[in-house]
Design an enzyme around this catalytic site. Structure first.
Site, mmCIF file in Angstrom:
data_model
loop_
_atom_site.group_PDB
_atom_site.id
_atom_site.type_symbol
_atom_site.label_atom_id
_atom_site.label_comp_id
_atom_site.label_asym_id
_atom_site.label_seq_id
_atom_site.Cartn_x
_atom_site.Cartn_y
_atom_site.Cartn_z
ATOM 1 N N GLU A 115 0.855 -1.203 0.000
ATOM 2 C CA GLU A 115 0.000 0.000 0.000
ATOM 3 C C GLU A 115 0.883 1.243 0.000
ATOM 4 O O GLU A 115 2.097 1.160 0.225
ATOM 5 C CB GLU A 115 -0.943 -0.014 1.209
ATOM 6 C CG GLU A 115 -1.996 -1.117 1.103
ATOM 7 C CD GLU A 115 -2.984 -1.134 2.260
ATOM 8 O OE1 GLU A 115 -2.852 -0.327 3.183
ATOM 9 O OE2 GLU A 115 -3.894 -1.976 2.212
ATOM 10 N N HIS A 243 -9.233 9.397 2.507
ATOM 11 C CA HIS A 243 -8.749 8.303 1.667
ATOM 12 C C HIS A 243 -8.873 8.751 0.227
ATOM 13 O O HIS A 243 -9.919 9.278 -0.169
ATOM 14 C CB HIS A 243 -9.576 7.033 1.913
ATOM 15 C CG HIS A 243 -8.914 5.803 1.401
ATOM 16 N ND1 HIS A 243 -8.771 5.550 0.062
ATOM 17 C CD2 HIS A 243 -8.335 4.760 2.049
ATOM 18 C CE1 HIS A 243 -8.134 4.396 -0.095
ATOM 19 N NE2 HIS A 243 -7.854 3.894 1.099
ATOM 20 N N ARG A 291 -0.942 8.845 1.640
ATOM 21 C CA ARG A 291 -2.326 9.235 1.341
ATOM 22 C C ARG A 291 -2.586 10.726 1.256
ATOM 23 O O ARG A 291 -3.383 11.185 0.448
ATOM 24 C CB ARG A 291 -3.210 8.707 2.461
ATOM 25 C CG ARG A 291 -3.941 7.513 2.042
ATOM 26 C CD ARG A 291 -4.702 6.963 3.172
ATOM 27 N NE ARG A 291 -4.558 5.535 3.047
ATOM 28 C CZ ARG A 291 -4.985 4.676 3.920
ATOM 29 N NH1 ARG A 291 -5.569 5.110 5.018
ATOM 30 N NH2 ARG A 291 -4.839 3.402 3.721
ATOM 31 N N HIS A 352 -11.813 9.550 6.085
ATOM 32 C CA HIS A 352 -11.548 8.126 6.326
ATOM 33 C C HIS A 352 -11.116 7.825 7.750
ATOM 34 O O HIS A 352 -11.564 6.843 8.344
ATOM 35 C CB HIS A 352 -10.457 7.691 5.352
ATOM 36 C CG HIS A 352 -10.086 6.246 5.428
ATOM 37 N ND1 HIS A 352 -10.983 5.234 5.156
ATOM 38 C CD2 HIS A 352 -8.912 5.632 5.742
ATOM 39 C CE1 HIS A 352 -10.364 4.056 5.288
ATOM 40 N NE2 HIS A 352 -9.117 4.276 5.668
ATOM 41 N N ARG A 387 -1.479 9.075 8.941
ATOM 42 C CA ARG A 387 -1.282 7.651 9.216
ATOM 43 C C ARG A 387 -0.812 6.893 7.982
ATOM 44 O O ARG A 387 -1.350 7.071 6.889
ATOM 45 C CB ARG A 387 -2.596 7.039 9.709
ATOM 46 C CG ARG A 387 -2.541 5.531 9.841
ATOM 47 C CD ARG A 387 -3.772 4.987 10.505
ATOM 48 N NE ARG A 387 -4.964 5.073 9.708
ATOM 49 C CZ ARG A 387 -5.351 4.159 8.810
ATOM 50 N NH1 ARG A 387 -4.601 3.096 8.575
ATOM 51 N NH2 ARG A 387 -6.480 4.305 8.160
HETATM 52 P P1 FAD Z 1 -14.290 0.458 15.427
HETATM 53 O O1 FAD Z 1 -13.897 -0.763 14.724
HETATM 54 O O2 FAD Z 1 -14.910 1.537 14.630
HETATM 55 O O3 FAD Z 1 -15.283 0.055 16.590
HETATM 56 C C1 FAD Z 1 -15.936 1.043 17.348
HETATM 57 C C2 FAD Z 1 -17.050 0.395 18.119
HETATM 58 O O4 FAD Z 1 -17.592 1.314 19.057
HETATM 59 C C3 FAD Z 1 -18.214 -0.068 17.276
HETATM 60 O O5 FAD Z 1 -18.635 -1.312 17.757
HETATM 61 C C4 FAD Z 1 -19.291 0.981 17.537
HETATM 62 O O6 FAD Z 1 -20.593 0.526 17.353
HETATM 63 C C5 FAD Z 1 -19.006 1.285 18.983
HETATM 64 N N1 FAD Z 1 -19.492 2.579 19.460
HETATM 65 C C6 FAD Z 1 -19.252 3.804 18.952
HETATM 66 N N2 FAD Z 1 -19.855 4.735 19.701
HETATM 67 C C7 FAD Z 1 -20.466 4.092 20.719
HETATM 68 C C8 FAD Z 1 -21.255 4.506 21.819
HETATM 69 N N3 FAD Z 1 -21.551 5.790 22.041
HETATM 70 N N4 FAD Z 1 -21.735 3.562 22.661
HETATM 71 C C9 FAD Z 1 -21.472 2.244 22.459
HETATM 72 N N5 FAD Z 1 -20.734 1.805 21.420
HETATM 73 C C10 FAD Z 1 -20.237 2.717 20.570
HETATM 74 N N6 FAD Z 1 -7.218 0.293 8.875
HETATM 75 C C11 FAD Z 1 -6.200 -0.559 8.638
HETATM 76 O O7 FAD Z 1 -5.248 -0.619 9.420
HETATM 77 N N7 FAD Z 1 -6.234 -1.365 7.536
HETATM 78 C C12 FAD Z 1 -7.255 -1.345 6.640
HETATM 79 O O8 FAD Z 1 -7.255 -2.100 5.683
HETATM 80 C C13 FAD Z 1 -8.319 -0.436 6.853
HETATM 81 N N8 FAD Z 1 -9.336 -0.342 5.971
HETATM 82 C C14 FAD Z 1 -10.400 0.455 6.262
HETATM 83 C C15 FAD Z 1 -11.496 0.482 5.401
HETATM 84 C C16 FAD Z 1 -12.613 1.220 5.718
HETATM 85 C C17 FAD Z 1 -13.796 1.241 4.799
HETATM 86 C C18 FAD Z 1 -12.638 1.972 6.931
HETATM 87 C C19 FAD Z 1 -13.843 2.768 7.301
HETATM 88 C C20 FAD Z 1 -11.531 1.984 7.766
HETATM 89 C C21 FAD Z 1 -10.412 1.232 7.444
HETATM 90 N N9 FAD Z 1 -9.303 1.205 8.281
HETATM 91 C C22 FAD Z 1 -8.272 0.353 8.023
HETATM 92 C C23 FAD Z 1 -9.327 1.906 9.563
HETATM 93 C C24 FAD Z 1 -9.679 0.894 10.648
HETATM 94 O O9 FAD Z 1 -10.647 -0.001 10.155
HETATM 95 C C25 FAD Z 1 -10.214 1.544 11.903
HETATM 96 O O10 FAD Z 1 -9.414 2.623 12.266
HETATM 97 C C26 FAD Z 1 -10.237 0.530 13.025
HETATM 98 O O11 FAD Z 1 -11.003 -0.579 12.624
HETATM 99 C C27 FAD Z 1 -10.780 1.135 14.287
HETATM 100 O O12 FAD Z 1 -11.003 0.111 15.211
HETATM 101 P P2 FAD Z 1 -11.652 0.484 16.608
HETATM 102 O O13 FAD Z 1 -11.792 -0.777 17.358
HETATM 103 O O14 FAD Z 1 -10.899 1.590 17.214
HETATM 104 O O15 FAD Z 1 -13.074 1.097 16.219
HETATM 105 C C1 SIN Z 2 -7.349 0.602 2.426
HETATM 106 O O1 SIN Z 2 -7.545 -0.615 2.325
HETATM 107 O O2 SIN Z 2 -7.035 1.334 1.489
HETATM 108 C C2 SIN Z 2 -7.495 1.212 3.760
HETATM 109 C C3 SIN Z 2 -6.295 0.899 4.527
HETATM 110 C C4 SIN Z 2 -6.177 1.797 5.709
HETATM 111 O O3 SIN Z 2 -7.066 2.586 6.018
HETATM 112 O O4 SIN Z 2 -5.127 1.710 6.342
#
Ligand code: FAD
Ligand code: SIN
Length: 540
Positions: A115, A243, A291, A352, A387
């Site tokens: 990437e 993104h 990015r 993103h 990032r």
């Molecule tokens: P999340 O996975 O967002 O989980 C948050 C949780 O908190 C959810 O369950 C939500 O419902 C809950 N929540 C929120 N507010 C409340 C509330 N008030 N009360 C109770 N529950 C609540 N990163 C990478 O490193 N590699 C990738 O390939 C990548 N691809 C991505 C593709 C997409 C489309 C997106 C959107 C992001 C991507 N990212 C990627 C970024 C990465 O996915 C996120 O930064 C990461 O998953 C965040 O994890 P988290 O556990 O912090 O939050």
């Molecule tokens: C992607 O797959 O392009 C997202 C990866 C990331 O958010 O790190």
């Protein structure tokens, strides 16, 4: 107040950060996870590209460190990044041991993708549905653990601190401890109280602050706003990552769809609608520049041409190969009538990822005792001003493990004596006509943020955004205080609060660096600005 819940650990959110921590914390005591929708609904579930880590002997942690620091534009905390890259591989092996099935080559070794910003292939992935596979494996492990209770459809409203102890406010006590949260039971409409010895904020990101985002509907910035209101220190909120390549498909229902950066890592070429390959004009790394650079280049091309999108050309990649690596993207494109064999994919940038967040130390500790933050909601110092691709899932794994380690070191069993906590004051009645007017505020904030606080900023735009966002935030806050609470209102309040935090941080930083680019200060200013932008609410 209808119910009280107590457990040793309270985890807010069921993405990679919350679930990873919960599984470890359960070795010490009882864990309650609350999550505001169905358990899998999270940013994690939509992650495509994968997880960056040094998984081959020919790769080095120095290489991963170097690439992360370069992408971060001088603002990463080197010590923290060293921890990330050194501890990352072990956390991936844990995921594999738990049953996560990553894509492998014919010889059984991990198939590592590439990437933007990475100097070599080092992205562990499960085709283009990495997040779904990780979330599946973690949820399965949680389901098998009798010490973990996972409650869906509970929305955290407010962190409980000293200010919810009757009399404490008037005695002038600062917020030094977190005891739990008030949360809305989405189904009953009642506020319930969750108390715990340690609380982990793992509520994910804030993409919904913007009109166009890759994030699902849950990403309404709840954690940032709750922590800010509770008096925690936040850092670097101006560094919102756009993104470069979300699918441009205005007719598509169900939100924006990401075209993973791994497609460019696999040879995808960015072109204008007239067919010109433009990235080499902007950066020698072309499509694989970090990015911030690619998103700004696309933004410039769109402004120059007036076109609604640029094109991601994959027609030269053998179809079988593309379909094998990106089955989900190929299927989604086909569904929308885009035959990737012959047609380039129209793409535009979209909000993103939030690189800033609730400031933590190396062990996930926030500035409030007992309150930890991990995952996207946190600001550990790993990402700096931008990032590096696929470092987010890794950060969540590494620092939720470290938060657990620190807690384990200090842990002594026994009963926890909680102070007397005030009951939630249920306010008034829900007035649907008034709500319809307030609800329009959501769209307005998202539009303001998109138009005025996007990829390219200026003082004039930020000042305008601040004025309007503050007015809307104050109106919503006033409405919140006198009406019955709903999920929509909680989310709107948090979106408004966080929008203002982003604008204020952006106004503070008088330079351009990484994701923060302003035409008034187009240069990077190390002597003055090689530092974090800290925000803390005066809570007394
Ligand atoms: P999340 O996975 O967002 O989980 C948050 C949780 O908190 C959810 O369950 C939500 O419902 C809950 N929540 C929120 N507010 C409340 C509330 N008030 N009360 C109770 N529950 C609540 N990163 C990478 O490193 N590699 C990738 O390939 C990548 N691809 C991505 C593709 C997409 C489309 C997106 C959107 C992001 C991507 N990212 C990627 C970024 C990465 O996915 C996120 O930064 C990461 O998953 C965040 O994890 P988290 O556990 O912090 O939050
Ligand atoms: C992607 O797959 O392009 C997202 C990866 C990331 O958010 O790190």
């Amino acid at each position: 107040m209808s119910k009280h819940h107590t457990s040793d650990f309270l985890v807010l959110g069921s993405g990679i950060a919350g679930l990873t921590f919960a599984l470890k914390a359960a070795t010490l005591g009882s864990v309650t996870i609350i999550t505001k929708k169905e358990r899998a609904e999270s940013n994690t579930n939509y992650a495509q590209g994968g997880i960056a880590a040094v998984m081959e002997e020919t790769d080095t942690t120095e290489g991963h460190l170097h690439d992360t620091l370069i992408a971060g534009a001088g603002l990463c905390n080197r010590n923290v990044v060293e921890v990330l890259v050194n501890e990352g591989p072990e956390r991936i092996h844990e995921l594999i041991a738990m049953g996560t099935e990553f894509t492998r080559k014919a010889d059984g070794s991990l198939d590592l993708g590439r990437e933007g910003g990475h100097s070599r292939n080092r992205i562990v992935h499960a085709a283009d549905l990495t997040g779904r596979e990780v979330e599946r494996a973690l949820l399965q492990a949680v389901a098998n653990n009798p010490r973990i209770t996972l409650l869906e459809h509970f929305t955290a409203v407010e962190l409980i601190t000293e200010h919810h102890i009757p009399g404490a406010r008037t005695m002038g006590v600062r917020h030094r401890n977190c005891y739990g949260v008030y949360a809305l039971n989405n189904r009953s409409g009642n506020i319930e109280m969750f108390l715990a010895r340690r609380i982990l904020l793992a509520t994910g990101g804030c993409g919904q602050v913007y009109l166009h985002t890759t994030n699902p509907a849950i990403a309404t910035a709840d954690g940032y706003a709750m922590a800010y209101r509770a008096g925690a220190v936040l850092a670097n909120m101006e560094f919102v990552q756009f993104h470069p390549t979300s699918l441009y498909a205005p007719e598509r229902k169900g939100g924006t769809f990401l075209i993973t950066e791994a497609v460019r890592g696999h040879g995808g070429i960015l072109r204008t609608r007239s067919g010109e390959r433009f990235m080499p004009r902007y950066d020698h790394r072309a499509e694989l520049a970090p990015r911030d650079i690619v998103a700004r280049a696309i933004d410039a091309e769109l402004k120059r041409s007036g076109d609604p999108s640029v094109l991601l050309d994959v027609t030269h990649i053998p179809f079988d190969d593309f379909q094998q690596h990106f089955p989900n993207i190929e299927a989604e494109c086909a569904r929308l009538g885009i035959d990737v064999r012959t047609m380039p994919i129209p793409v535009v940038p979209a909000a993103h990822y939030q690189c800033g967040g609730v400031r933590t130390d190396l062990w996930g500790r926030t500035s409030i005792n007992r309150l930890y933050a991990c995952g996207e909601v946190s600001c550990t110092g790993v990402h700096g001003a931008n990032r590096l691709a696929s470092n987010s899932l890794l950060e969540a794994l590494v620092f939720s493990h470290r938060a657990f380690n620190k807690i384990q070191e200090e842990w002594c069993g026994g009963e926890m004596a909680y102070p007397e906590i005030a009951r939630w004051n249920d306010r008034g009645m829900f007035n649907i006509e008034e709500w319809i007017v307030v609800e329009h505020d959501r769209r307005e904030i998202q539009q303001i943020m998109w138009d005025l606080v996007g990829i390219v900023r200026s003082n004039a735009r930020l000042v305008r955004a601040a004025r309007r966002a503050r007015l809307i935030r104050d109106e919503i806050e006033e409405y919140f205080r006198r009406t019955k609470i709903t999920v929509e209102l909680i989310e709107l309040r948090n979106i408004a609060e966080t929008a203002l935090l982003i604008v204020e941080a952006a106004l503070t930083r008088k330079e351009s660096r990484g994701l923060h680019f302003t035409t008034d200060y187009p240069e990077t200013d190390d002597p003055l600005w090689l530092r974090d932008t800290l925000i803390e609410k005066a809570v007394l």
